[in-house]
Enzyme design. Structure first.
Site, mmCIF file in Angstrom:
data_model
loop_
_atom_site.group_PDB
_atom_site.id
_atom_site.type_symbol
_atom_site.label_atom_id
_atom_site.label_comp_id
_atom_site.label_asym_id
_atom_site.label_seq_id
_atom_site.Cartn_x
_atom_site.Cartn_y
_atom_site.Cartn_z
ATOM 1 N N ASP A 1 34.806 24.324 47.003
ATOM 2 C CA ASP A 1 35.657 25.512 47.101
ATOM 3 C C ASP A 1 37.119 25.091 46.916
ATOM 4 O OD1 ASP A 1 36.614 28.003 47.646
ATOM 5 O OD2 ASP A 1 35.897 28.117 49.698
ATOM 6 N N ASP B 1 39.650 25.277 43.192
ATOM 7 C CA ASP B 1 40.911 26.038 43.168
ATOM 8 C C ASP B 1 42.050 25.120 42.737
ATOM 9 O OD1 ASP B 1 39.925 28.498 43.847
ATOM 10 O OD2 ASP B 1 41.396 28.845 45.441
ATOM 11 N N TYR C 1 29.380 26.916 55.518
ATOM 12 C CA TYR C 1 29.318 28.360 55.281
ATOM 13 C C TYR C 1 28.076 28.978 55.909
ATOM 14 C CZ TYR C 1 33.023 27.581 51.931
ATOM 15 O OH TYR C 1 34.205 27.247 51.356
ATOM 16 N N LYS D 1 32.536 12.951 51.931
ATOM 17 C CA LYS D 1 33.434 12.356 52.934
ATOM 18 C C LYS D 1 32.549 11.445 53.792
ATOM 19 C CE LYS D 1 37.459 12.070 55.007
ATOM 20 N NZ LYS D 1 38.582 11.349 54.401
ATOM 21 N N ASP E 1 39.304 13.404 49.723
ATOM 22 C CA ASP E 1 40.766 13.284 49.724
ATOM 23 C C ASP E 1 41.233 12.541 48.475
ATOM 24 O OD1 ASP E 1 39.257 11.331 50.977
ATOM 25 O OD2 ASP E 1 40.838 10.665 52.314
#
Ligand code: NAD
Length: 356
Positions: free
Chosen positions: A245, A249, A142, A189, A221
């Site tokens: 993020d 959700d 970001y 990751k 994942d």
């Protein structure tokens, strides 16, 4: 207690839901003998329209002068459909996080028993799930360098983290784990990304200060899969900005609706409390938005910024009572909800105030 709270409704349903959030704060002040004073400020599309700036200097000054901020949402379809717009509502949000040093976003995922059926996941898998996410908020892709090259035909974004950024959020997450189930999952990751290998190294180092906390490391994942497979196994999760993020959700579906989830953004100065949902222009002005995420944001505000636990719990109990009485907004209703129990934003607020 005397406190000054800034209300920043922003765009779309932000105005409708923060109105109810503020009513709840007022009722708490009255009931528990506190004195809350308020101011209001612009951000996002409404601020661009009024001043040309998504985060006007006046808003920032008011933010710095307040003890806590109750925030709505930013965003407008005008910009969603025009990726080339140079001035955008969400720039206000990102700048606010940077300027206020809000590096940790806390998202409690707690399921109200009454809403077990509203989730798309089976109730027996969900019952008892109680997760606290710590999403890093001021680093990652970001804020890393981004560019179009090759005459605009190629683009890149940079995922970047520094040791101190990982350390400070890891500490906050470990501190929280110590007050809860003493389990912490760090999500990265690290099999692919160098920034994730640094993330993991730093979390492992901080973990040495918290020998009582059981730590696990998951690739993002696999974490995404486990969250749906067995949400009850999660306690505290700490992760970077982008992975957080997406995962939060996903986790919102555990709670049944975006309209039920609150979040806190904290760091060096004033904390910001807001629903996780956006400005929801598809329902703006219709009076049907679920105000409970804003109400639960007010509960988080009282708990985290003012240390008012009892007051915060009173709000959560009132939400529980309203749901137990069968009242629903449209987003959390189902085919069995009687029509007279489906309420609009203001009526839901009124039922809640009655129970406070
Ligand atoms: P959204 O969260 O606004 O809406 C997603 C869906 O959930 C919509 O169908 C909406 O009607 C429903 N919904 C959301 N909140 C609800 C509530 N309180 N009650 C009932 N239903 C609710 O996400 P989106 O549609 O992807 O984005 C809309 C705008 O919001 C975009 O401009 C986006 O950039 C912005 N956005 C802002 C924030 C923020 O301010 N923190 C977060 C996400 C999206």
């Amino acid at each position: 207690m005397k406190k000054h709270i800034l209300i920043v409704p922003g765009d779309g349903i932000g105005q409708e839901v923060t109105t109810v959030g503020k009513q709840v704060l007022d009722r708490i002040a009255e009931k528990f003998g506190h004195e809350f004073t308020y101011d209001e400020a612009l951000i996002g599309h409404v601020a661009i329209e009024a001043t040309g700036d998504p985060l006007p200097e006046e808003t920032l000054t008011k933010m710095r002068a307040s003890d806590a901020i109750l925030f709505g949402a930013v965003g407008h379809p005008k910009y969603d459909n025009d990726p080339s717009a140079k001035v955008r509502p969400e720039q206000g949000l990102l700048k606010m996080r940077k300027e206020l040093g809000l590096y940790a976003n806390l998202r409690p995922i707690k399921l109200f028993d009454e809403l077990l059926e509203a989730s798309s996941i089976k109730p027996e898998i969900l019952r008892g799930a109680d997760i606290l996410f710590f999403r890093e908020l001021t680093g990652d892709v970001y804020f890393g360098k981004r560019e179009r090259i090759d005459d605009g035909n190629t683009a890149y974004d940079t995922m970047i983290y520094s040791k101190y950024e990982v350390e400070r959020i890891a500490r906050k997450a470990f501190d929280a784990a110590m007050t809860r189930g003493k389990k912490l999952m760090s999500v990265d990751k690290a099999n692919v990304l160098e920034s994730s290998r640094l993330w993991r190294e730093v979390v492992q180092a901080v973990a040495k200060e918290y020998p009582e906390v059981e730590v696990s490391h998951q690739f993002v994942d696999s974490a995404a899969m486990l969250l749906i497979k067995n949400p009850r196994n999660f306690d505290v999760v700490v992760t970077g900005n982008l992975f957080g993020d997406i995962l939060t959700d996903e986790a919102s579906q555990i709670a049944g609706s975006m309209g039920m989830l609150a979040s806190a953004s904290i760091g060096d100065s004033t904390g910001v409390y807001e629903p996780i949902h956006g400005s929801a222009h598809d329902i703006t002005g219709k009076g049907v938005a679920n105000p409970l995420a804003s109400v639960l944001s007010a509960a988080l505000l009282l708990d985290i910024s003012f240390g008012l636990k009892e007051e915060s719990e009173a709000i959560i109990a009132a939400v529980d009572a309203v749901l137990k009485a069968g009242f629903r907004t449209r987003d959390i209703a189902n085919s069995e909800t009687p029509a007279d129990k489906i309420l609009g934003t203001d009526a839901m607020g009124a039922e809640l105030l009655k129970r406070l």
